[in-house]
Design a protein around this motif. Sequence first.
Motif, PDB file in Angstrom:
ATOM      1  N   THR A  36       0.868  -1.286  -0.001  1.00  0.00           N
ATOM      2  CA  THR A  36      -0.030   0.179  -0.080  1.00  0.00           C
ATOM      3  C   THR A  36       0.875   1.358   0.142  1.00  0.00           C
ATOM      4  OG1 THR A  36       0.082  -0.151   2.262  1.00  0.00           O
ATOM      5  CG2 THR A  36      -1.823  -1.220   1.225  1.00  0.00           C
ATOM      6  N   GLY A  37       0.259   2.351   0.271  1.00  0.00           N
ATOM      7  CA  GLY A  37       1.150   3.617   0.204  1.00  0.00           C
ATOM      8  C   GLY A  37       0.721   4.315  -1.051  1.00  0.00           C
ATOM      9  N   THR A  38       1.405   5.697  -1.081  1.00  0.00           N
ATOM     10  CA  THR A  38       1.157   6.270  -2.505  1.00  0.00           C
ATOM     11  C   THR A  38       2.008   5.816  -3.499  1.00  0.00           C
ATOM     12  OG1 THR A  38       2.823   7.797  -1.444  1.00  0.00           O
ATOM     13  CG2 THR A  38       0.564   8.530  -1.302  1.00  0.00           C
ATOM     14  N   ASN A  65      -1.354  -9.375   0.589  1.00  0.00           N
ATOM     15  CA  ASN A  65      -0.787  -7.985   1.110  1.00  0.00           C
ATOM     16  C   ASN A  65       0.324  -8.193   2.303  1.00  0.00           C
ATOM     17  OD1 ASN A  65      -2.882  -6.466  -0.754  1.00  0.00           O
ATOM     18  ND2 ASN A  65      -1.766  -4.657   0.313  1.00  0.00           N
ATOM     19  N   LEU A  66       1.152  -6.989   2.218  1.00  0.00           N
ATOM     20  CA  LEU A  66       2.348  -6.927   3.100  1.00  0.00           C
ATOM     21  C   LEU A  66       1.811  -7.071   4.417  1.00  0.00           C
ATOM     22  CD1 LEU A  66       4.640  -4.807   1.607  1.00  0.00           C
ATOM     23  CD2 LEU A  66       5.258  -6.959   2.245  1.00  0.00           C
ATOM     24  N   ASP A  67       0.666  -5.831   4.961  1.00  0.00           N
ATOM     25  CA  ASP A  67       0.399  -5.424   5.982  1.00  0.00           C
ATOM     26  C   ASP A  67      -0.808  -4.821   6.347  1.00  0.00           C
ATOM     27  OD1 ASP A  67       1.005  -3.288   4.780  1.00  0.00           O
ATOM     28  OD2 ASP A  67       2.975  -2.810   5.511  1.00  0.00           O
ATOM     29  N   SER A  79      -8.075   1.678   6.481  1.00  0.00           N
ATOM     30  CA  SER A  79      -7.557   0.352   6.567  1.00  0.00           C
ATOM     31  C   SER A  79      -6.804   0.092   5.097  1.00  0.00           C
ATOM     32  CB  SER A  79      -8.305  -0.811   6.719  1.00  0.00           C
ATOM     33  OG  SER A  79      -9.266  -0.931   5.549  1.00  0.00           O
ATOM     34  N   PHE A  80      -5.675  -1.050   5.023  1.00  0.00           N
ATOM     35  CA  PHE A  80      -4.935  -1.331   3.768  1.00  0.00           C
ATOM     36  C   PHE A  80      -5.998  -2.028   3.164  1.00  0.00           C
ATOM     37  CE2 PHE A  80      -0.442  -0.754   5.736  1.00  0.00           C
ATOM     38  CZ  PHE A  80      -0.587   0.631   5.781  1.00  0.00           C
ATOM     39  N   HIS A  81      -7.070  -2.597   3.626  1.00  0.00           N
ATOM     40  CA  HIS A  81      -7.744  -3.587   3.197  1.00  0.00           C
ATOM     41  C   HIS A  81      -8.668  -2.634   1.862  1.00  0.00           C
ATOM     42  CE1 HIS A  81      -9.987  -7.485   3.117  1.00  0.00           C
ATOM     43  NE2 HIS A  81     -10.499  -6.806   2.498  1.00  0.00           N
ATOM     44  N   ILE A 139      10.494  -1.896   5.245  1.00  0.00           N
ATOM     45  CA  ILE A 139       9.504  -2.630   4.251  1.00  0.00           C
ATOM     46  C   ILE A 139       8.375  -3.246   4.846  1.00  0.00           C
ATOM     47  CG2 ILE A 139      11.505  -2.788   2.206  1.00  0.00           C
ATOM     48  CD1 ILE A 139      12.296  -5.513   3.504  1.00  0.00           C
ATOM     49  N   GLY A 140       7.613  -3.366   4.082  1.00  0.00           N
ATOM     50  CA  GLY A 140       5.888  -3.653   4.868  1.00  0.00           C
ATOM     51  C   GLY A 140       6.285  -2.950   6.378  1.00  0.00           C
ATOM     52  N   PHE A 141       5.827  -3.310   7.260  1.00  0.00           N
ATOM     53  CA  PHE A 141       5.921  -2.525   8.487  1.00  0.00           C
ATOM     54  C   PHE A 141       7.256  -2.917   9.530  1.00  0.00           C
ATOM     55  CE2 PHE A 141       1.535  -0.317   8.687  1.00  0.00           C
ATOM     56  CZ  PHE A 141       2.193   0.880   8.300  1.00  0.00           C
TER      57      PHE A 141
END
Length: 260
Positions: A36-38, A65-67, A79-81, A139-141
Amino acid sequence: MEIIIQPDSRTASLIASRIIARVVRERTNPALGLATGTTPLLLYKELIRMHREEGLSFVRATTFNLDEYVGLAAGHPSSFHSFMDRNLFDHIDVPRDRIHIPDGLAADLPAFCRDYEEEIRSSGGIDVQVLGIGTEGHIGFNEPSSSLASRTRIKTLTQQTRKDYSGAFGGEENVPYHCLTMGIGTIMDSRICLLLAFGGKKARAVAATCEGPVTAMVPASVLQMHPRAIVVLDREAASELKRAEYYQWVYAHKPDWQKH
Ligand code: GLP
């Protein structure tokens, strides 16, 4: 490490999209690791375009997904979801039951993390893992000091990360303290690691990742030990690399069959 420096994030994202599209086309049951992220937004836009206009189908794909933040329901707007739904999954044909995102509301978080690892293993392992990078090299969290051998688990976010994400939560006080994240060992098991970084804010972390020592204090630096780590940068993110000219020269002289 293959380091690719592009004039801007758009051309960099096009290269990343071709790497992913090739895996999707060539593997019978491609497993994609997503972030996720920009940073991956333009990459996802391009994959959606390829799906609509070029018939790139994700129907045989599985995603991991990573996190995810602990304590947020999948439907929470931050949420990342829901990020993934909005920016990718709602627009492509990946089957819903093959989408895996850590569940920040799982009743038994350690058991959930063990199952997540098992699901990755039973899918045959991740073919290509998309990665962004935090300003401190996470990376990831996996924040600085994370074990380089770690597996999916609960982590505490640093103050810097909580600050970096305050915008998405309408203030730092609303940012969760904990998350679930794939471990660094989990990420390193992927066949290809594809790290993207754009903008001057990432330049220091990128230089430490690519040219500094391998250290848990810069978790992304472990990618130096990965047999197929591809780092795709825009000019600003590459601005603190000492050997930038060399990486550009290498890329310009890549044999045709090796081009992305
Ligand atoms: C979060 C995610 C990371 C991501 C990073 C970069 O911390 N957990 O996986 O790489 O953000 O974010 P951005 O791309 O917005 O700079």
